[in-house]
Every structure is written in C-alpha cells, then in structure tokens.
Design an enzyme around this catalytic site. Structure first.
Site, PDB file in Angstrom:
ATOM      1  N   GLY A 248       0.787  -1.232   0.000  1.00 23.23           N
ATOM      2  CA  GLY A 248       0.000   0.000   0.000  1.00 23.23           C
ATOM      3  C   GLY A 248       0.814   1.273   0.000  1.00 23.23           C
ATOM      4  O   GLY A 248       0.247   2.367   0.046  1.00 23.23           O
ATOM      5  N   PRO A 291       4.878  -4.927  -0.918  1.00 18.71           N
ATOM      6  CA  PRO A 291       4.705  -3.800  -1.820  1.00 18.71           C
ATOM      7  C   PRO A 291       4.537  -4.254  -3.269  1.00 18.71           C
ATOM      8  O   PRO A 291       5.229  -5.166  -3.721  1.00 18.71           O
ATOM      9  CB  PRO A 291       6.020  -3.020  -1.659  1.00 18.71           C
ATOM     10  N   GLY A 292       3.618  -3.662  -3.957  1.00 17.04           N
ATOM     11  CA  GLY A 292       3.451  -3.942  -5.385  1.00 17.04           C
ATOM     12  C   GLY A 292       3.729  -2.681  -6.182  1.00 17.04           C
ATOM     13  O   GLY A 292       4.762  -2.526  -6.834  1.00 17.04           O
ATOM     14  N   ARG A 293       2.788  -1.719  -6.053  1.00 14.07           N
ATOM     15  CA  ARG A 293       2.885  -0.465  -6.801  1.00 14.07           C
ATOM     16  C   ARG A 293       4.229   0.227  -6.600  1.00 14.07           C
ATOM     17  O   ARG A 293       4.831   0.720  -7.552  1.00 14.07           O
ATOM     18  CB  ARG A 293       1.765   0.461  -6.306  1.00 14.07           C
ATOM     19  N   ARG A 330      -7.013   2.327 -15.486  1.00 15.30           N
ATOM     20  CA  ARG A 330      -7.085   3.000 -14.180  1.00 15.30           C
ATOM     21  C   ARG A 330      -7.786   4.361 -14.223  1.00 15.30           C
ATOM     22  O   ARG A 330      -8.570   4.670 -13.322  1.00 15.30           O
ATOM     23  CB  ARG A 330      -5.694   3.115 -13.556  1.00 15.30           C
ATOM     24  N   TYR A 334     -10.772   4.330 -11.754  1.00 15.93           N
ATOM     25  CA  TYR A 334     -10.547   5.023 -10.474  1.00 15.93           C
ATOM     26  C   TYR A 334     -10.380   6.536 -10.620  1.00 15.93           C
ATOM     27  O   TYR A 334      -9.992   7.193  -9.661  1.00 15.93           O
ATOM     28  CB  TYR A 334      -9.264   4.505  -9.799  1.00 15.93           C
ATOM     29  N   CYS A 361     -14.239   2.297 -28.293  1.00 12.57           N
ATOM     30  CA  CYS A 361     -15.566   2.840 -28.601  1.00 12.57           C
ATOM     31  C   CYS A 361     -16.294   3.130 -27.307  1.00 12.57           C
ATOM     32  O   CYS A 361     -17.216   2.404 -26.930  1.00 12.57           O
ATOM     33  CB  CYS A 361     -16.345   1.828 -29.415  1.00 12.57           C
ATOM     34  N   TYR A 390      -0.381  -2.249 -12.140  1.00 12.11           N
ATOM     35  CA  TYR A 390      -1.812  -2.329 -12.424  1.00 12.11           C
ATOM     36  C   TYR A 390      -2.175  -1.750 -13.799  1.00 12.11           C
ATOM     37  O   TYR A 390      -3.256  -1.194 -13.969  1.00 12.11           O
ATOM     38  CB  TYR A 390      -2.613  -1.638 -11.298  1.00 12.11           C
TER      39      TYR A 390
HETATM   40  N1  LLP Z   1      -1.038  -7.149  -0.258  1.00  9.98           N
HETATM   41  C1  LLP Z   1      -2.368  -7.292  -0.361  1.00  9.98           C
HETATM   42  C2  LLP Z   1      -3.038  -8.260   0.485  1.00  9.98           C
HETATM   43  C3  LLP Z   1      -3.096  -6.530  -1.292  1.00  9.98           C
HETATM   44  O1  LLP Z   1      -4.407  -6.682  -1.367  1.00  9.98           O
HETATM   45  C4  LLP Z   1      -2.406  -5.612  -2.114  1.00  9.98           C
HETATM   46  C5  LLP Z   1      -3.123  -4.839  -3.120  1.00  9.98           C
HETATM   47  C6  LLP Z   1      -1.022  -5.504  -1.979  1.00  9.98           C
HETATM   48  C7  LLP Z   1      -0.373  -6.278  -1.031  1.00  9.98           C
HETATM   49  C8  LLP Z   1      -0.203  -4.566  -2.830  1.00  9.98           C
HETATM   50  O2  LLP Z   1      -0.579  -3.242  -2.645  1.00  9.98           O
HETATM   51  P1  LLP Z   1       0.281  -2.059  -3.305  1.00  9.98           P
HETATM   52  O3  LLP Z   1       1.624  -2.012  -2.619  1.00  9.98           O
HETATM   53  O4  LLP Z   1       0.432  -2.360  -4.743  1.00  9.98           O
HETATM   54  O5  LLP Z   1      -0.537  -0.840  -3.057  1.00  9.98           O
HETATM   55  N2  LLP Z   1      -5.850  -2.107  -8.920  1.00  9.98           N
HETATM   56  C9  LLP Z   1      -5.709  -1.057  -7.925  1.00  9.98           C
HETATM   57  C10 LLP Z   1      -4.910  -1.497  -6.743  1.00  9.98           C
HETATM   58  C11 LLP Z   1      -5.490  -2.701  -6.061  1.00  9.98           C
HETATM   59  C12 LLP Z   1      -4.648  -3.147  -4.900  1.00  9.98           C
HETATM   60  C13 LLP Z   1      -5.122  -4.452  -4.399  1.00  9.98           C
HETATM   61  N3  LLP Z   1      -4.350  -5.014  -3.350  1.00  9.98           N
HETATM   62  C14 LLP Z   1      -5.055   0.138  -8.599  1.00  9.98           C
HETATM   63  O6  LLP Z   1      -4.795   0.075  -9.788  1.00  9.98           O
HETATM   64  O7  LLP Z   1      -4.848   1.163  -7.971  1.00  9.98           O
END
Ligand code: LLP
Length: 443
Positions: A248, A291-293, A330, A334, A361, A390
């Site tokens: 997050g 962390p993902g994003r 996105r 969002y 379209c 994402y």
């Molecule tokens: N761990 C869990 C359990 C999660 O549900 C998520 C994201 C993460 C880690 C990674 O979160 P990050 O570090 O990437 O914020 N599609 C949306 C974001 C959905 C996130 C879902 N869970 C977007 O494009 O903003």
C-alpha cells in the site's frame, strides 16, 4: 516535467529510459509499448531491503505480483532477494514457470479454489495467507490428504482503513477480506486453527489499503496487531513468529502526490514493532511487507503514437492515441491521474492544453484530461509515466485490441519480456460450432 529513475531528455529532445532513446524503441517494438526501467525497479527493491536491514529485524519483502506479474518480473524479484505474493493459480503458474524459489511464495486470496490450493500444496510454497473459516478447514483437509503440514498466516482486518489521507478506525470492518479483529472472528480463527493438525500458524497478516502517503495508518495497524498478539499469547499460548503488514506504500503519479521515501514507511513500521513488542515483553517477530505499486509503478512508462485529434473551439482539444483503457484502465476505473510528455519533442515549450483519448468505442476511454504539451501533431510519441503497476496486469482485449509488448530497458539494452499479442492470440480460443459453419463464403 518530473522524470523518474533513469529517464532523461537527450540532445535530440527525445525521452531516454535506461539508456534507450524511446523513438528507437517505438521503431523497433512498435506502439503502444510498456517500457520498464529495470534499474529503478531494483533501486526500489533495495530501498526496502536497506531500511529493513537498518532495523535489525528479520524480514521478507514480498513483491505483490498482482501489480505486474510476468515471468521476467518474477526473475527480477528473485534476483533482488524478494519473496513473492500471488493471489491466483495464474500468478502462481507464472512464478513457477519463472523458477521462483517456492519457499518464498506466499499465496493470498479470499476464495482459493480446491484446485488452486492443491496446486500450491504440490508446489510446496512457503506460506498460505488464510482469509476465512471455510478456507481454514479446506486447507487443513487438503494438506492432510497429502500428508503435509503447511505454514499459514491469518489475514485479519484490523479496523484501520487508509484512504490515502484520512483514517477511519472502524470502517474497514465492512470488507470482503479476512477475519475481523473487532468482532472476535480473528480470535476464533486462531482458536480453530490451533486445533487443526495440518496447519502451523506463523502469525497474522494485515493490509490497510493502497497508494497510502502517511505512516499513521501503519502505526495504528501495528498497535492493533500488537494488542492481539499479546492477547493470543496470554490466552491461547501461541506466540506469533511473523507479522505481515501488507503493501500500500504510495508513489508519485503527478505533482499532487506526495509519497514518503520508502525507507520512512519501513522505519515507521519497524520502530513501532520494536517499541510495542519490547514493551509487551514479546519476542520480536519477523516482519513481512508486500509492496506492489511502489516496486514497479514509477518504473513503467507507456509509449503511444498520436493519431487523430479533435478541436472543439472554446471547449476542448482531444488527441487520440493508439491505446487507451485496454492497456490502462485505471483512469476509467478510479479516475486516476497521470502525467505525460511528448517523447519525441520533449524540449519544446508547452503551447497547448489537450485531453488524451484512447481508441476504444467508449466516451469514458480517456487517459489524461487537460495536459499541457507543445503543439501536438499526428505521429508524435506520447510517453505516459508511472504505468508500471496495475496497467499491463489489468489490461484487456476490449474491442479486440491486442495487448502491447513489454520491454525491460537497462544500460542501453532493451529486452522484450512480453511479446505484443497477435491476431492469432485474439481468435486463438474462439470456436465456431459446426451448425454455424458455412461451407464457403456466400453460401
Ligand atoms: N497485499 C495485499 C493483500 C493486497 O491486497 C495488495 C493490493 C497488496 C499487497 C499490494 O498493494 P500495493 O503495494 O500495490 O498498493 N488495482 C488497484 C490497486 C489494487 C490493490 C489491491 N491489493 C489500482 O490500480 O490502484
């Protein structure tokens, strides 16, 4: 203009990423094209590792592969010493195909199927993050059938919801994920789990939201987890070895976003853990984050070719690019904001305000509203920044548009890591029942 990572403008006024002039990348690989700055991904991963090393705590940084899950990214995550969070059989398959070390794979999800659980059991992954009571029993039963005992975390909803800036202490109860801490579900889950012979509870998992810019929500989550850990130890005799605080951590998409350096989020978490657990006379747990994003988001750039435009005097000028909501849903989903530049004439002064439309379209297929650019012409290249997370992961074939290619760039080298989809990919799974088949066209 804010340039991320290795991005810079070269003498020809072209955007360069990882030592590659993007006009050359467009010529070689075509557009739309996702470009990933490999050095920046590595740098982000190292920021986490360094901050954890400074804390002295044991840790795992698990890359949340949902943000961008392709084999090359799994390989890169492995090289950087990260673990991997997967949430489906498809992500798990990708990781396994990439040869990702199974003991560092963590399996998430609120509705894992029997097949998915069996696949993960057969692969001997490191940890299951159990989301609900049905899964708790099912996992125990399936592990038992294979004569295995598996490590689990219980996903709890700590009652902290992070809406980027404001925190609501109880709002999160209404979530599809996890065992609720406030109403006693989490406690009951531990009680149940302790009775199940094929499960070993390592600890708990908490994820409070995404694109978070402040540390307060994480501190609140650590406080709730600590109180729970103490209660579970005192009343049920289980000591948590692991606390996973999810992902997050926010990134900078536009000037409006003010994320903290990644190390500051980690420091806030590790300081709170050390202080709380020490105060409670509790052995310091291993800390995991997901962390993902913040690992891949700002390392990604999408390169488009500008096609048509439509000027509505006194109202707005639209320019259309050769992608859109299919490669980046996105903004439509969002209302996310992005920044972009003209990648082939980046040094020219800004002279008009345009809104960037996709080619689907659908009126909602807009990528950026009111972007300041030099006068835009057909065949210019538009680079949209921060599309690493994402975007490819959420791309679709709407309007039967083929998904773009992905290249990793570094030190002047550009490697294709995902091929552009072909027409064969588009119709490859289609079948025509014989009753609809005509013997020849025109019959
Ligand atoms: N761990 C869990 C359990 C999660 O549900 C998520 C994201 C993460 C880690 C990674 O979160 P990050 O570090 O990437 O914020 N599609 C949306 C974001 C959905 C996130 C879902 N869970 C977007 O494009 O903003």
């Amino acid at each position: 203009m804010y340039l991320h990572g290795t991005s810079k403008i070269n003498e020809q006024g072209h955007l360069e990423i990882g030592g590659n002039d993007v006009t050359k990348l467009a010529a070689e690989f075509g557009t739309p094209l996702y470009i990933v700055d490999e050095a920046l991904v590595r740098q982000r991963a190292r920021e986490y590792v360094e901050a954890f090393n400074a804390s002295g705590l044991k840790f795992q940084v698990a890359y949340a592969s949902k943000a961008f899950c392709v084999m090359a990214m799994c390989a890169l995550a492995e090289e950087e010493g990260m673990s991997l969070d997967v949430v489906s059989d498809g992500e798990l398959h990708t990781a396994l195909q990439a040869g990702f070390p199974v003991e560092r794979i963590h399996f998430h999800g609120n509705n894992k199927t029997v097949d998915e659980i069996n696949m993960a059991l057969d692969a001997n992954i490191g940890c299951f993050v159990v989301d609900n009571f049905i899964e708790l029993d099912l996992l125990n039963e399936l592990a038992g059938a294979k004569g295995k005992r598996v490590k689990i975390l219980l996903r709890i909803t700590p009652g902290v919801e992070a809406h980027t800036h404001d925190y609501i202490s109880t709002g999160q109860q209404d979530s599809k994920f996890g065992f609720d801490l406030g109403n006693g579900s989490a406690y009951r889950a531990i009680q149940e789990g302790l009775k199940l012979n094929h499960l070993e509870i390592l600890g708990v998992h908490s994820h409070i939201g995404s694109q978070i810019f402040e540390v307060e929500g994480f501190r609140m989550a650590v406080d709730k987890v600590t109180a729970f850990a103490v209660q579970v130890r005192d009343e049920l005799g289980l000591t948590f070895q692991v606390v996973n605080l999810g992902g997050g951590f926010g990134i900078r998409y536009t000037d409006e976003d003010k994320p903290l350096p990644l190390g500051e989020y980690v420091k806030a978490i590790t300081d709170a853990i050390i202080s709380n657990f020490t105060h409670a006379g509790y052995p310091l747990p291993e800390i995991w984050v997901e962390p993902g994003r913040s690992i891949v988001g700002d390392a990604g750039t999408t390169l488009y070719t500008v096609g048509t435009s439509k000027d509505i005097p006194g109202i707005r000028k639209y320019i259309a690019v050769d992608g859109g909501m299919t490669d980046n849903p996105r903004p439509a989903l969002y209302e996310s904001k992005y920044d972009a530049i003209l990648a082939n004439r980046a040094n020219e002064p800004v002279s008009e305000t345009v809104s960037v439309a996709g080619k689907c379209c659908e009126s909602g297929d807009m990528l950026i509203w009111d972007l300041e650019l030099p006068a835009v012409h057909k065949d210019d290249l538009l680079a949209v920044f921060c599309t690493g997370a994402y975007n490819y992961a959420m791309a679709s074939n709407y309007n039967r548009i083929r998904r773009p290619a992905v290249v990793f760039v570094k030190d002047g080298q550009a490697d294709l890591v995902v091929k552009r989809e072909s027409f064969e990919n588009i119709v490859g799974n289609d079948l025509i029942p014989s009753r609809l088949k005509k013997t020849s066209v025109g019959n």
